[in-house]
Design a protein around this motif. Structure first.
Motif, PDB file in Angstrom:
ATOM      1  N   MET A 277       2.255 -14.150  -4.795  1.00 10.17           N
ATOM      2  CA  MET A 277       3.425 -14.519  -5.588  1.00 10.17           C
ATOM      3  C   MET A 277       4.290 -15.570  -4.893  1.00 10.17           C
TER       4      MET A 277
ATOM      5  N   ALA B 208      -0.934 -16.204   7.077  1.00  8.99           N
ATOM      6  CA  ALA B 208       0.304 -16.759   6.534  1.00  8.99           C
ATOM      7  C   ALA B 208       0.573 -18.199   6.989  1.00  8.99           C
TER       8      ALA B 208
ATOM      9  N   GLU C  30       8.116 -12.245  -7.963  1.00  8.06           N
ATOM     10  CA  GLU C  30       7.296 -11.040  -7.888  1.00  8.06           C
ATOM     11  C   GLU C  30       7.892  -9.905  -8.733  1.00  8.06           C
TER      12      GLU C  30
ATOM     13  N   ILE D  43      11.841   6.112  -1.056  1.00  6.26           N
ATOM     14  CA  ILE D  43      11.054   5.792  -2.247  1.00  6.26           C
ATOM     15  C   ILE D  43      10.873   7.040  -3.110  1.00  6.26           C
TER      16      ILE D  43
ATOM     17  N   MET E 176      12.208   5.177   4.936  1.00 10.28           N
ATOM     18  CA  MET E 176      11.618   4.460   3.811  1.00 10.28           C
ATOM     19  C   MET E 176      10.810   5.367   2.876  1.00 10.28           C
ATOM     20  N   TYR E 177       9.936   6.187   3.454  1.00  7.18           N
ATOM     21  CA  TYR E 177       9.070   7.028   2.633  1.00  7.18           C
ATOM     22  C   TYR E 177       9.894   7.993   1.783  1.00  7.18           C
TER      23      TYR E 177
ATOM     24  N   PHE F 129       9.930   0.241  -6.264  1.00  2.00           N
ATOM     25  CA  PHE F 129       8.832  -0.304  -5.475  1.00  2.00           C
ATOM     26  C   PHE F 129       9.317  -0.832  -4.140  1.00  2.00           C
ATOM     27  N   ALA F 130       8.475  -0.669  -3.117  1.00  2.00           N
ATOM     28  CA  ALA F 130       8.786  -1.224  -1.806  1.00  2.00           C
ATOM     29  C   ALA F 130       8.696  -2.747  -1.870  1.00  2.00           C
ATOM     30  N   PHE F 131       9.676  -3.420  -1.269  1.00  2.00           N
ATOM     31  CA  PHE F 131       9.683  -4.884  -1.173  1.00  2.00           C
ATOM     32  C   PHE F 131      10.071  -5.237   0.246  1.00  2.00           C
ATOM     33  N   GLY F 132       9.101  -5.362   1.126  1.00  9.24           N
ATOM     34  CA  GLY F 132       9.433  -5.656   2.511  1.00  9.24           C
ATOM     35  C   GLY F 132      10.337  -4.586   3.074  1.00  9.24           C
ATOM     36  N   GLN F 133      11.452  -5.000   3.666  1.00 10.14           N
ATOM     37  CA  GLN F 133      12.333  -4.025   4.309  1.00 10.14           C
ATOM     38  C   GLN F 133      13.209  -3.258   3.309  1.00 10.14           C
TER      39      GLN F 133
ATOM     40  N   ARG G   4      12.563   7.680  -6.894  1.00 12.21           N
ATOM     41  CA  ARG G   4      11.705   7.929  -8.067  1.00 12.21           C
ATOM     42  C   ARG G   4      12.151   9.181  -8.815  1.00 12.21           C
TER      43      ARG G   4
END
Lengths: 240, 307
Positions: free
Chosen positions: B190, B163, B291, B236, B232-233, B249-253, B240
Motif C-alpha cells: 500500500m 524496504a 491502507e 486489540i 498491544m495484544y 486492526f494493528a497498524f505498526g505501533q 474488539r
C-alpha cells in the motif's frame, strides 16, 4: 521474559571465501516475538537454516530450545516449527491430509491428533473445506492453516520466514492475530518480514546488514536511537 | 495510452476478471493495487497480448490486442512476476539477446538503461541464475527496456524485495517516467500506491476504485482513531470487545479503530481502556492513509458478497 530459548555466541558461517554470518551474538527469550530483519542478501536465511539444524556453523556457540546445534540438530528439529511463504503445505493434499501428514511426521498420536484437528478446523472456520485440496484455497486461508500446522506439535519456537508476502492488508493483520495468540500462549516467534509496520509488532527487532547485526532492541528504543518516526525510517538509515 | 473496455476472463469456473474498464494516460505511472488473486496478473497478461480475454476490448497506444498483437509486442516492455530471463546466460548475454530479438543493439539504447545497468555491470559475466534477488530485478528491468518501449508493464516487481531496494526501485521508475514511458505497475504494498499518479484498487476481479491516491483518501469520510497502550495484544482483543467497534486492526505501533456509524468518541474509548487497566493510553483521531481506505473498501465488498 528472562529464560533464553535461543542463545547465539560469535556465530560465523562462511561459504568458501564469502562470510554470510559475521560473528553474530544475540539471545531470544521465551515467549518473545523476535523480528529478524535485513536487506535481501544480508544473511538472514543462512542464520535461520543454522538455528533450525539444517546447516552447521563454521564456528560459534549456539543453543536452540536447550539443545546444542552441533550435537543435537535432530532434537532441535523436533522442538521447533517452521513456515515460509515458499513452502508450507502440499497443494495436492486436502486440508485434513496435510494436518495428518505433519502430525505423523512429528509423531503425534492418532487420538491427540483427532482432538486437535477438530479444534483447529473449528477455530479457522475450515470445517466445510476440510476435504478440499489445498491448491484451491485462497492464499489467506492457506497461510493461516500453514501457521497452525507449523505449531501443531506445540513447538517451543516457530520460525516464520516472510510469512505474509503478497497477501492483502486485512489478511495480513488477521495472520498477525494468530501470531500474537501463539506468543501469548508461550510459543516463541522468530519472524522475518519486509513489511516495516510488522516490525513494530515485535517485542524486539534485530536488523542485519552485510552479515552483521547492526542493531538489536525494542522498536521504541530503536526509533529513539535513530531519531526516526517509524521502523521504516530506522531500517533505511541502517541498510542504505 | 492504454484503454481497457469491459474485459472479462474466467479460468474454468473462477472469474478472474469481471467486466473491467479503465484508461491509462500517456506518461502516467499507473498502479494496479491488490492482493494475490485479485486479478492483476491476468489483466497484465491480457494487455501484453499473452492471454486472450473471454470478452471485451483493449488497446495499447491505439493498437488492438487481438488484431495488432505483433505490433504491440514491439512497443511494450514486460517484466513478469516470476524471474524469466535465461538463467544459463550471463548478464551481458541476456541483455544482448533481448536487444537482438527486438532488432536493436545494447549500444543504441544504452542511455535509457544506464542508471539501472551500471549497478550490475561489474557482474556482467556472471550467469543470471547466480545473481541476488535485487540484481535479478535490475537485469530484468534492463532487458524489458532495451528496445525503448513506449509502455512498460511491471508485474509485482517489488514483492519479496527489502524496504531499501523497494525505495530505490521506485526512484528508478520515476526517472523512466520522465523519459516519456507510460508505466503500468502492480503491487501488494500500500505504501507504493501513494507513489503512483493514479491507482486502480482491485479485489476478486473487480475494480473497487480508480483515482489519484490523494483523491481516494479525500473521498473517504470515516472517522478513524489511532490507539496505543502498553499491551498491544490485550489492547486489540479489548477493543474488539468494545460494543460499538466496527473494525480494529494493528497498524505498526498503533491500533486503528473505527466505530459503528462513526459514533464512538475518543474519551469514551479512553475511559473504557482505563477501566480495563491499560497503561499509557493514547487515543487520537487521525487522517486515514491509503491502507485504511483500501481495507474499508475491501471489507465493504466482502460483506456485500456474503449477503
Amino acid at each position: 521474559m528472562t529464560d533464553k530459548i535461543i542463545s547465539v555466541k560469535n556465530l560465523v558461517k562462511k561459504f568458501g571465501t564469502f562470510t554470510a554470518n559475521d560473528n553474530l551474538t544475540f539471545d531470544v527469550y521465551k515467549g518473545e516475538i523476535f523480528g529478524f530483519l535485513g536487506a535481501n542478501g544480508a544473511g538472514k536465511t543462512t542464520t535461520i537454516r543454522i538455528l533450525c539444524g539444517l546447516s552447521s556453523p563454521t564456528s560459534g556457540e549456539l543453543k536452540v530450545a536447550g539443545f546444542d546445534v552441533y550435537r543435537d540438530a535432530e532434537k532441535i528439529k523436533k522442538n521447533i516449527g517452521y513456515m515460509s511463504q515458499k513452502f508450507s503445505l502440499y497443494e495436492d493434499l486436502t486440508v485434513t491430509e496435510n494436518i495428518q501428514l505433519f502430525a505423523g511426521i512429528y509423531g503425534i498420536s492418532r487420538k491427540v491428533r483427532k482432538e486437535k484437528e477438530a479444534e483447529l478446523l473449528k477455530k479457522l472456520n475450515l470445517e466445510e473445506a476440510k476435504n478440499k485440496l489445498i491448491g484451491g484455497l485462497p492464499l489467506g486461508w492457506k497461510q493461516k492453516l500453514a501457521f497452525s500446522v507449523a505449531i501443531f506439535h506445540d513447538p517451543k519456537i516457530v520460525f516464520l520466514d516472510e510469512p505474509t508476502g503478497g497477501v492483502d492488508p486485512v489478511t495480513r493483520r488477521r495472520f498477525w492475530d494468530l501470531i500474537y495468540e501463539a506468543a501469548n500462549n508461550g510459543t516463541t516467534i522468530f519472524v522475518t518480514t519486509h513489511y516495516m509496520d510488522e516490525a513494530e509488532y515485535c517485542n524486539r527487532v534485530s536488523i542485519m546488514d552485510a552479515g552483521k547485526i547492526e542493531a538489536l532492541d525494542t522498536p521504541a528504543n530503536l526509533k529513539k536511537m535513530y531519531n526516526a518516526k517509524d521502523m521504516d525510517e530506522v531500517f533505511v538509515k541502517i541498510a542504505r | 495510452m492504454i484503454t481497457i473496455n469491459n474485459i472479462s476472463k474466467s479460468y474454468n469456473k473462477t472469474e478472474a476478471l469481471k467486466d473491467i474498464s479503465l484508461n491509462v494516460n500517456r506518461g502516467e505511472l499507473f498502479g494496479l493495487i491488490g492482493a494475490d488473486g485479485a486479478g492483476k496478473t491476468t489483466l497484465m497478461r491480457i494487455v501484453t497480448t499473452l492471454l486472450l480475454p473471454d470478452s471485451g476490448e483493449a488497446k495499447m497506444d491505439g493498437l488492438d490486442i487481438k488484431k495488432d498483437f505483433k505490433k504491440i509486442r514491439h512497443i511494450i516492455g514486460y517484466m513478469p512476476g516470476r524471474f524469466s530471463l535465461y538463467q544459463d546466460l550471463s548478464v551481458e548475454e541476456n541483455l544482448q539477446f533481448f536487444a537482438t530479438v527486438f532488432g536493436t543493439t545494447v549500444e543504441a539504447n544504452y542511455d535509457l538503461i544506464r542508471d539501472i545497468y551500471y549497478q550490475i555491470e561489474p557482474f556482467k559475466n556472471r550467469r543470471a541464475g547466480k545473481l541476488s534477488g535485487g540484481m535479478k530485478q535490475k537485469l530484468a528491468l534492463s532487458c524489458a527496456l532495451i528496445h525503448k518501449p513506449k509502455i512498460l508493464v511491471l508485474d509485482e516487481p517489488t514483492t519479496g524485495v527489502d524496504a531499501v531496494s523497494r525505495k530505490e526501485f521506485w526512484e528508478m521508475l520515476k526517472k523512466l517516467q520522465q523519459k516519456d514511458i507510460t508505466i503500468l505497475v502492480s503491487t501488494p504494498y500500500m505504501d507504493e500506491a501513494i507513489l503512483c499518479d493514479r491507482v486502480a484498487l482491485l479485489q476478486n476481479g473487480q475494480i473497487l476504485d480508480v483515482d489519484s491516491p490523494t483523491k481516494i483518501i479525500e473521498k473517504f469520510q470515516r472517522k478513524i482513531f489511532q490507539v496505543r497502550s502498553d499491551n498491544m495484544y490485550q489492547l486489540i482483543s479489548d477493543l474488539r470487545k468494545f460494543e460499538n467497534a466496527e473494525s480494529v486492526f494493528a497498524f505498526g505501533q498503533f491500533v486503528h479503530f473505527t466505530g459503528i456509524n462513526d459514533s464512538v468518541k475518543a474519551d469514551e474509548l479512553d475511559k473504557y481502556l482505563q477501566s480495563l487497566g491499560h497503561k499509557n493510553i493514547l487515543v487520537e483521531k487521525i487522517t486515514p492513509g491509503i491502507e485504511d481506505v483500501f481495507m474499508e473498501l475491501m471489507e465493504g465488498s466482502r460483506s456485500f458478497q456474503s449477503q
